[in-house]
Write an enzyme that holds these catalytic residues in place. Structure first.
Site, PDB file in Angstrom:
ATOM      1  CB  THR A 133      -0.986  -0.201   1.396  1.00 48.93           C
ATOM      2  OG1 THR A 133      -1.489   1.232   1.245  1.00 48.93           O
ATOM      3  CG2 THR A 133      -0.042  -0.242   2.480  1.00 48.93           C
ATOM      4  CG  ASP A 134      -1.090   4.952  -1.058  1.00 49.41           C
ATOM      5  OD1 ASP A 134      -1.581   4.279  -0.229  1.00 49.41           O
ATOM      6  OD2 ASP A 134      -1.883   5.635  -1.815  1.00 49.41           O
ATOM      7  CE1 TYR A 159      -3.138  -2.440   5.790  1.00 47.72           C
ATOM      8  CE2 TYR A 159      -3.338   0.091   5.215  1.00 47.72           C
ATOM      9  CZ  TYR A 159      -3.284  -1.177   4.801  1.00 47.72           C
ATOM     10  OH  TYR A 159      -3.180  -1.622   3.544  1.00 47.72           O
ATOM     11  CE  LYS A 163       0.315  -4.359   3.045  1.00 40.58           C
ATOM     12  NZ  LYS A 163       0.036  -5.888   2.639  1.00 40.58           N
TER      13      LYS A 163
END
Length: 372
Positions: A133-134, A159, A163
């Site tokens: 994810t960015d 989160y 990641k």
């Protein structure tokens, strides 16, 4: 020739499985734990299709991973499985560490042991593609350049931190053990089969149900929006031609404030499914208290992917969001199936206190925040 896909019953994973089998005869083994956001109904069209093998299981189960790799001998592992909702990570971060960090570690170890035992041609061709994810890059100022693959990691939520940790593990397994990895960091996805806790499906569902459309804070948070089928085509391209060890940012070149997104949804719904009273769905927009540590802006520079691999998105935000609204209107049975029981309890928990502090309904000049 087979692919092992983790998390293939979730939003992005199921879209990828459907997209892959629409373009290829190569089979997929689909491993998914079927937590709250994993839904086999996403894959109902594949029932009876011999190219799709579903396995109910956990990426943290070493023995299961070993058996699947030995039995099916995939040429690639595509790792979608992740806990992905920022709000849930704030309320319960441990699940995110277990799945995104420990789960990725165990999957990497299983893949490494399998890969090291392959014969030379298969070993050379094998790939481990990690979907990320960015959000690992943190938050951007309004006038800052978009995230490139060289941007420093600055995760701000449990989160995104989990990641980021998984991204670092993938990188380390390549540099330490030589595992042939690829990593993609995508912007906010939207489209069919999106579990309605995220901004776009939540607002579509609430609008049609006559409920408030909850917008965090002032609504000026900016995200880059990527139609999920464009993301799937990017992953196919990276798997086919990406350079081993490289990271590729995947974005839609569509920066929008959260309020712009919700107002666009309302305008499309006004056209396609107008309210009985003739009023606009925008009257249901409601501002709620901002979440802790909410990043202000994400923006993806996907020029490396276009320059090296010739990929660019097929959908504009305007075309993709219209397709998304049309899909949800046509699939209300699916929506009803996923918005029962535990999901309702979660939404009540998340927004009960915030709605008690709620201010006014929004106008076109107001601003909002995403519950995604």
């Amino acid at each position: 020739m087979t692919l092992l896909v983790t998390g293939g019953a979730g939003f992005i994973g199921s879209n990828f499985v459907l997209d892959w089998l629409a373009h290829s005869a190569e089979p997929i083994v689909n491993l998914d734990k079927l937590t709250y956001a994993g839904n086999l109904q996403n894959l109902a069209s594949l029932q009876g299709d011999a190219r799709h093998t579903f396995v109910h299981g956990d990426i943290g189960d070493r023995e299961l991973l070993g058996r699947l790799l030995a039995q099916h001998r995939p040429r690639a592992v595509l790792h979608f499985a992740a806990e992905s909702h920022v709000d849930r990570s704030i309320h319960g971060p441990e699940d995110f560490i277990d799945t995104n960090v420990l789960g990725t570690f165990r999957l990497l170890e299983a893949a490494r042991q399998y890969w090291q035992a392959l014969e030379a041609p298969e070993k050379e061709a094998f790939r481990f593609l990690h979907v990320s994810t960015d959000e690992v890059y943190g938050s951007l100022d309004a006038d800052a350049p978009a995230f490139t693959e060289q941007h420093r990691y600055e995760p701000n939520s449990p989160y995104s931190a989990s990641k980021a940790a998984s991204d670092h593990l993938v990188r380390a397994w390549h540099h330490t053990y030589g595992l042939p990895v690829l990593t993609t960091n995508c912007s906010n996805n939207y489209g069919p089969y999106h579990f309605p806790e995220k901004l776009i499906p939540l607002c579509i569902h609430n609008a049609l149900a006559g409920k408030p459309l909850p917008i965090y804070g002032d609504g000026r948070q900016i995200r880059d929006w990527l139609y999920v089928q464009d993301h799937c085509s990017a992953i196919r391209r990276v798997l086919a031609a990406g350079r081993v060890g490289e990271t590729y940012n995947v974005g839609g070149w569509n920066e929008k404030t959260n309020l712009e997104v919700v107002q666009t949804l309302c305008a499309i719904l006004d056209e396609l499914a107008p309210r009985a009273d003739g009023q606009s769905y925008a009257q249901q927009i409601t501002f709620v208290q901002d979440r802790p540590g909410h990043d202000r802006r994400y923006a993806i520079d996907a020029s490396k992917l276009e320059r090296e691999l010739g990929w660019k998105p097929a959908e504009t935000f305007e075309s993709g969001i219209r397709k998304t609204v049309q899909w949800y209107l046509a699939h209300q049975d699916w929506v009803r199936g996923v918005t029962s029981g535990a999901y309702r309890q979660w939404i009540d928990l998340q927004y009960a206190d915030a709605n008690a502090d709620t201010h006014t309904e929004a106008s076109t000049s107001s601003t909002t925040k995403e519950p995604a």
